[in-house]
Design a protein around this motif. Sequence first.
Motif, PDB file in Angstrom:
ATOM      1  N   TYR A  58      -7.194   5.233  -0.422  1.00  0.00           N
ATOM      2  CA  TYR A  58      -6.003   5.747  -1.117  1.00  0.00           C
ATOM      3  C   TYR A  58      -5.674   7.169  -0.703  1.00  0.00           C
ATOM      4  O   TYR A  58      -4.520   7.563  -0.695  1.00  0.00           O
ATOM      5  N   TYR A  61      -2.678   8.093   1.393  1.00  0.00           N
ATOM      6  CA  TYR A  61      -1.872   6.867   1.549  1.00  0.00           C
ATOM      7  C   TYR A  61      -0.510   6.997   0.868  1.00  0.00           C
ATOM      8  O   TYR A  61      -0.388   7.650  -0.168  1.00  0.00           O
ATOM      9  N   PHE A  76      -0.925   9.817  -1.767  1.00  0.00           N
ATOM     10  CA  PHE A  76      -1.872   9.816  -2.888  1.00  0.00           C
ATOM     11  C   PHE A  76      -2.973  10.826  -2.569  1.00  0.00           C
ATOM     12  O   PHE A  76      -3.504  10.836  -1.463  1.00  0.00           O
ATOM     13  N   CYS A  81      -8.061   6.182  -8.201  1.00  0.00           N
ATOM     14  CA  CYS A  81      -6.943   6.251  -9.138  1.00  0.00           C
ATOM     15  C   CYS A  81      -7.558   6.213 -10.532  1.00  0.00           C
ATOM     16  O   CYS A  81      -8.486   5.439 -10.789  1.00  0.00           O
ATOM     17  N   HIS A  90      -2.668   4.211 -11.065  1.00  0.00           N
ATOM     18  CA  HIS A  90      -2.213   5.178 -10.048  1.00  0.00           C
ATOM     19  C   HIS A  90      -2.135   6.620 -10.555  1.00  0.00           C
ATOM     20  O   HIS A  90      -1.406   7.433  -9.981  1.00  0.00           O
ATOM     21  N   ASP A 108      -9.790   2.875 -10.111  1.00  0.00           N
ATOM     22  CA  ASP A 108      -9.455   1.991  -8.993  1.00  0.00           C
ATOM     23  C   ASP A 108     -10.069   2.582  -7.734  1.00  0.00           C
ATOM     24  O   ASP A 108      -9.926   3.788  -7.475  1.00  0.00           O
ATOM     25  N   ASP A 119     -10.771  -3.631  -2.352  1.00  0.00           N
ATOM     26  CA  ASP A 119      -9.944  -3.008  -3.402  1.00  0.00           C
ATOM     27  C   ASP A 119     -10.355  -3.603  -4.745  1.00  0.00           C
ATOM     28  O   ASP A 119     -10.401  -4.831  -4.884  1.00  0.00           O
ATOM     29  N   HIS A 182      -1.888  -8.399  -4.221  1.00  0.00           N
ATOM     30  CA  HIS A 182      -1.462  -8.255  -2.818  1.00  0.00           C
ATOM     31  C   HIS A 182      -2.559  -8.712  -1.876  1.00  0.00           C
ATOM     32  O   HIS A 182      -3.749  -8.646  -2.215  1.00  0.00           O
ATOM     33  N   HIS A 189      -2.460  -3.140   1.636  1.00  0.00           N
ATOM     34  CA  HIS A 189      -1.375  -3.954   1.073  1.00  0.00           C
ATOM     35  C   HIS A 189      -0.780  -4.843   2.159  1.00  0.00           C
ATOM     36  O   HIS A 189      -0.068  -4.381   3.037  1.00  0.00           O
ATOM     37  N   GLU A 215      -5.348  -8.639 -10.045  1.00  0.00           N
ATOM     38  CA  GLU A 215      -5.483  -7.332 -10.698  1.00  0.00           C
ATOM     39  C   GLU A 215      -4.558  -7.176 -11.902  1.00  0.00           C
ATOM     40  O   GLU A 215      -3.722  -6.268 -11.945  1.00  0.00           O
ATOM     41  N   TRP A 232       3.804   8.700  -8.869  1.00  0.00           N
ATOM     42  CA  TRP A 232       2.652   7.806  -8.743  1.00  0.00           C
ATOM     43  C   TRP A 232       2.208   7.240 -10.093  1.00  0.00           C
ATOM     44  O   TRP A 232       2.056   6.037 -10.240  1.00  0.00           O
ATOM     45  N   GLU A 246      -9.689  -5.609 -11.480  1.00  0.00           N
ATOM     46  CA  GLU A 246      -9.244  -6.117 -10.180  1.00  0.00           C
ATOM     47  C   GLU A 246     -10.436  -6.461  -9.308  1.00  0.00           C
ATOM     48  O   GLU A 246     -11.404  -5.707  -9.242  1.00  0.00           O
TER      49      GLU A 246
HETATM   50  N1  MF3 Z   1      -5.286  -1.366  -6.493  1.00  0.00           N
HETATM   51  C1  MF3 Z   1      -4.109  -0.566  -6.487  1.00  0.00           C
HETATM   52  C2  MF3 Z   1      -2.989  -1.275  -5.808  1.00  0.00           C
HETATM   53  O1  MF3 Z   1      -3.210  -2.262  -5.225  1.00  0.00           O
HETATM   54  C3  MF3 Z   1      -4.410   0.771  -5.951  1.00  0.00           C
HETATM   55  C4  MF3 Z   1      -3.434   1.336  -5.007  1.00  0.00           C
HETATM   56  S1  MF3 Z   1      -3.605   3.015  -4.977  1.00  0.00           S
HETATM   57  C5  MF3 Z   1      -2.736   3.517  -3.648  1.00  0.00           C
HETATM   58  O2  MF3 Z   1      -1.851  -0.904  -5.877  1.00  0.00           O
HETATM   59  F1  MF3 Z   1      -2.951   4.762  -3.489  1.00  0.00           F
HETATM   60  F2  MF3 Z   1      -3.132   2.810  -2.626  1.00  0.00           F
HETATM   61  F3  MF3 Z   1      -1.495   3.217  -3.836  1.00  0.00           F
END
Ligand code: MF3
Length: 262
Positions: A58, A61, A76, A81, A90, A108, A119, A182, A189, A215, A232, A246
């Motif tokens: 993260y 990111y 981030f 998170c 977030h 997270d 994740d 996701h 992602h 999640e 965020w 998650e």
């Molecule tokens: N598990 C979260 C998600 O899938 C965490 C994302 S944090 C980020 O959205 F920084 F990657 F956005």
Amino acid sequence: MAVMLKSLQEISRLRQAGRIVAETYEALRPYVVPGMNTVELDKIAEDFIRSKGATPVYKGYGARPARSGYPAIPAFPATICVAINDVICHGFPGAQQYLQEGDIIGIDVGVRYNGWVGDSCVTFAVGEVDSEACALLDAAKRCMELGIEQARSGNRLGDIGAAIQMYAESHGFSTVRELCGHGVGRSIHEDPTYSHVGPAKIGLKLRPGMVFTVEPMLNAGKPDIRVHADQWTVSTADGSRSAQFEHTIAITDGEPEILTQL
Ligand code: MF3
Ligand code: CO
């Protein structure tokens, strides 16, 4: 973008990344106590992840320039998170943010190891929490488990959402719509993206080799969300508390494999 099916060798790499995620929670757990600062928690997580030869996903990111009508989004800033009480997900760790008895905190964690990502999210009770918080945590965890049970070859993504929504609402909680499960692979992602609500029997058909997150986020009040000025932090619009669990899972010929547990 298309859904990329992972080979058994790729899944074994994802398993190694997922294992480090799970171990990070074991490293953090003793410190999730009243009086702890969340920047300290972030440092414990980052140090642990790097000690395993992995990197936090993260941190750095998600930066995006401003575009018509939408403000710029900064990267981030942290390894974990943090989501305390009415924060859904977030949130940033904060130098002034200390855990208090009775809080619930979602943490997270995402790591990349040898190019592959894991994740996960766990919501912890800080000290003794009230009965609504206990019920919310139990239901959120159960929803994740029930969603994972539906993650079988031949089922559809809607079956996961339907199982989650049914359990959440029958226990007096609501399910956040906008924040989605996701795909996971070399990127955090990937496709598919899907919401943790029904109806059943619709959406992408699941096949062995798909890897994605389950999640669910459950709110004690209404499902509506509010995004903070930092672009965020997401919290409940009504100020009610929220909890999330998650895992990253792989679809197989049989039982789903949970990649982010020991
Ligand atoms: N598990 C979260 C998600 O899938 C965490 C994302 S944090 C980020 O959205 F920084 F990657 F956005
Ligand atoms: Co995720």
